[in-house]
Design an enzyme around this catalytic site. Structure first.
Site, mmCIF file in Angstrom:
data_model
loop_
_atom_site.group_PDB
_atom_site.id
_atom_site.type_symbol
_atom_site.label_atom_id
_atom_site.label_comp_id
_atom_site.label_asym_id
_atom_site.label_seq_id
_atom_site.Cartn_x
_atom_site.Cartn_y
_atom_site.Cartn_z
ATOM 1 N N GLY A 9 0.833 -1.213 0.000
ATOM 2 C CA GLY A 9 0.000 0.000 0.000
ATOM 3 C C GLY A 9 0.855 1.245 0.000
ATOM 4 O O GLY A 9 0.559 2.228 0.681
ATOM 5 N N SER A 11 1.504 3.307 -2.444
ATOM 6 C CA SER A 11 1.249 4.303 -3.498
ATOM 7 C C SER A 11 0.797 5.648 -2.962
ATOM 8 O O SER A 11 1.007 6.673 -3.607
ATOM 9 C CB SER A 11 0.203 3.760 -4.475
ATOM 10 N N ASN A 88 1.038 -2.494 5.260
ATOM 11 C CA ASN A 88 0.264 -1.259 5.387
ATOM 12 C C ASN A 88 -1.003 -1.236 4.531
ATOM 13 O O ASN A 88 -1.954 -0.535 4.855
ATOM 14 C CB ASN A 88 1.183 -0.081 5.026
ATOM 15 N N SER A 142 -4.904 -0.587 13.553
ATOM 16 C CA SER A 142 -5.778 0.591 13.678
ATOM 17 C C SER A 142 -6.333 0.669 15.081
ATOM 18 O O SER A 142 -6.513 -0.357 15.748
ATOM 19 C CB SER A 142 -6.944 0.479 12.697
ATOM 20 N N TYR A 155 -14.372 -3.603 9.130
ATOM 21 C CA TYR A 155 -13.042 -2.994 9.280
ATOM 22 C C TYR A 155 -12.513 -3.252 10.702
ATOM 23 O O TYR A 155 -11.367 -3.664 10.882
ATOM 24 C CB TYR A 155 -13.129 -1.491 8.998
ATOM 25 N N ILE A 188 -5.882 9.688 10.818
ATOM 26 C CA ILE A 188 -4.778 10.177 9.990
ATOM 27 C C ILE A 188 -5.342 10.761 8.698
ATOM 28 O O ILE A 188 -6.242 10.165 8.077
ATOM 29 C CB ILE A 188 -3.795 9.032 9.651
HETATM 30 P P1 NAP Z 1 -5.230 5.092 1.716
HETATM 31 O O1 NAP Z 1 -4.744 6.481 1.580
HETATM 32 O O2 NAP Z 1 -6.599 4.753 1.245
HETATM 33 O O3 NAP Z 1 -4.153 4.116 1.047
HETATM 34 C C1 NAP Z 1 -4.360 2.737 1.049
HETATM 35 C C2 NAP Z 1 -3.204 2.043 0.414
HETATM 36 O O4 NAP Z 1 -3.490 0.637 0.409
HETATM 37 C C3 NAP Z 1 -3.001 2.471 -1.019
HETATM 38 O O5 NAP Z 1 -1.633 2.513 -1.303
HETATM 39 C C4 NAP Z 1 -3.682 1.353 -1.794
HETATM 40 O O6 NAP Z 1 -3.068 1.140 -3.013
HETATM 41 C C5 NAP Z 1 -3.384 0.156 -0.909
HETATM 42 N N1 NAP Z 1 -4.321 -0.928 -1.182
HETATM 43 C C6 NAP Z 1 -5.655 -0.952 -1.017
HETATM 44 N N2 NAP Z 1 -6.151 -2.131 -1.402
HETATM 45 C C7 NAP Z 1 -5.111 -2.870 -1.824
HETATM 46 C C8 NAP Z 1 -4.979 -4.168 -2.355
HETATM 47 N N3 NAP Z 1 -6.049 -4.969 -2.560
HETATM 48 N N4 NAP Z 1 -3.754 -4.614 -2.691
HETATM 49 C C9 NAP Z 1 -2.685 -3.819 -2.525
HETATM 50 N N5 NAP Z 1 -2.726 -2.582 -2.033
HETATM 51 C C10 NAP Z 1 -3.941 -2.112 -1.695
HETATM 52 O O7 NAP Z 1 -5.202 4.635 3.243
HETATM 53 P P2 NAP Z 1 -4.250 5.039 4.450
HETATM 54 O O8 NAP Z 1 -5.029 5.924 5.340
HETATM 55 O O9 NAP Z 1 -2.921 5.449 3.972
HETATM 56 O O10 NAP Z 1 -4.170 3.620 5.186
HETATM 57 C C11 NAP Z 1 -3.001 2.826 5.252
HETATM 58 C C12 NAP Z 1 -3.181 1.812 6.372
HETATM 59 O O11 NAP Z 1 -3.374 2.508 7.598
HETATM 60 C C13 NAP Z 1 -4.395 0.922 6.193
HETATM 61 O O12 NAP Z 1 -4.094 -0.389 6.609
HETATM 62 C C14 NAP Z 1 -5.428 1.530 7.120
HETATM 63 O O13 NAP Z 1 -6.372 0.606 7.563
HETATM 64 C C15 NAP Z 1 -4.532 2.018 8.252
HETATM 65 N N6 NAP Z 1 -5.131 3.072 9.053
HETATM 66 C C16 NAP Z 1 -5.452 4.279 8.525
HETATM 67 C C17 NAP Z 1 -6.032 5.242 9.350
HETATM 68 C C18 NAP Z 1 -6.427 6.599 8.863
HETATM 69 O O14 NAP Z 1 -7.024 7.370 9.640
HETATM 70 N N7 NAP Z 1 -6.124 6.978 7.634
HETATM 71 C C19 NAP Z 1 -6.268 4.964 10.716
HETATM 72 C C20 NAP Z 1 -5.925 3.720 11.206
HETATM 73 C C21 NAP Z 1 -5.352 2.779 10.381
HETATM 74 P P3 NAP Z 1 -3.773 1.365 -4.420
HETATM 75 O O15 NAP Z 1 -3.119 2.559 -4.986
HETATM 76 O O16 NAP Z 1 -3.437 0.110 -5.103
HETATM 77 O O17 NAP Z 1 -5.238 1.563 -4.185
#
Ligand code: NAP
Length: 251
Positions: A9, A11, A88, A142, A155, A188
């Site tokens: 993840g 990207s 991630n 999370s 989730y 985040i």
């Molecule tokens: P995000 O901006 O939506 O990014 C998600 C990342 O995961 C992207 O790089 C996406 O890549 C990748 N991804 C999604 N589905 C995938 C798949 N099937 N195979 C490979 N890659 C995949 O989310 P984020 O907020 O950065 O979240 C990153 C991590 O932190 C997640 O595990 C999320 O649950 C956790 N988290 C986030 C928060 C928050 O508040 N943002 C809070 C707690 C935990 P693509 O470009 O391929 O879509």
């Protein structure tokens, strides 16, 4: 060859932040996501130019058995070792539906990526680390592992599962000198939370977090870098909350 960190993840959002931080600390990078190869390679080229590290992109849908297998074997062939794995990649449900209305399709979609995908990706990397007798695994979990949100229960359940996976891998990999950690982000600012920005702005203003601000990908990236530097070398299996103090129950 330098040390290689695999980031899923990578990207955008937290994963891209981790990639930038680890490159700045001289890690070579294997970046994984679903974006097309051209965009992924361009992201790597920027990091290589800016930090002088090696970086390559591996297109991988973490929910696909064959993608995971091809990706790990390609990374080993390309870099020779896996010194760190940062699990991630993750998704929220496409629709926030009350658990009385949740569909099996949504349950499977979230579980297949967040839990099944990350678990079996870890299994492949862990076999390599066991053979090397070295490495570090970091799961990005999370706050939802322990906080119940009834409109995205799938989730929460997936992240609770990641919490147990962290313990299981910590126990299993200890004999190989591989430490396993979990970082639990709070709220985040990324694409994942962009649709609920106003809701969280209001909750933060109302005191949800002790530190009254959103978290940023850099906050998580700094914690990952610290763990990979070995700053918490005697703490395998532990959860690090990066949430502005949100997890403290208040009366
Ligand atoms: P995000 O901006 O939506 O990014 C998600 C990342 O995961 C992207 O790089 C996406 O890549 C990748 N991804 C999604 N589905 C995938 C798949 N099937 N195979 C490979 N890659 C995949 O989310 P984020 O907020 O950065 O979240 C990153 C991590 O932190 C997640 O595990 C999320 O649950 C956790 N988290 C986030 C928060 C928050 O508040 N943002 C809070 C707690 C935990 P693509 O470009 O391929 O879509």
């Amino acid at each position: 060859m330098g040390k290689c960190a695999v980031i899923t993840g990578a990207s955008r959002g937290i994963g891209a932040g981790i990639a930038e931080k680890l490159a700045s600390e001289n890690w070579n990078l294997a970046l994984c996501a679903r974006q097309d190869a051209e965009t992924g390679k361009a992201q790597c080229a920027k990091l290589k130019e800016k930090y002088g590290v090696d970086a390559d992109y591996f297109r991988c849908d973490i929910s696909s058995d064959s993608d995971r297998e091809n990706t790990i074997s390609s990374i080993i062939e390309r870099f020779g070792s896996i010194d760190a794995l940062i699990n991630n990649a993750g998704v929220a449900p496409k629709v926030r539906a009350d658990i009385l209305e949740m569909t099996g399709e949504s349950f499977d979609f979230v579980m297949n990526i967040n839990l099944r995908g990350s678990f079996f990706f870890t299994q492949l990397a862990a076999r390599q680390m066991a053979a090397q007798r070295s490495g570090t695994i970091i799961n990005i979990g999370s706050c939802s592992a322990t906080v119940a949100s009834i409109n995205r229960g799938e989730y929460c359940m997936s992240k609770a599962g990641v919490g147990m996976a962290t313990k299981l891998w910590a126990v299993r990999m200890a004999e190989f000198g591989v430490n396993v950690y979990e970082i639990r982000p709070g709220i985040i600012e990324t694409d994942m939370t962009s649709g609920v920005k106003e809701k969280y702005d209001n909750l933060i203003a109302g005191g949800l977090t002790l530190q009254p601000r959103w978290g940023y990908p850099e906050d998580i990236a700094k914690a990952v870098a610290s763990l990979l530097r070995g700053d918490l070398a005697y703490s395998t299996g532990q959860v690090i909350n990066i949430d502005g103090g949100m997890n403290i129950g208040k009366l």
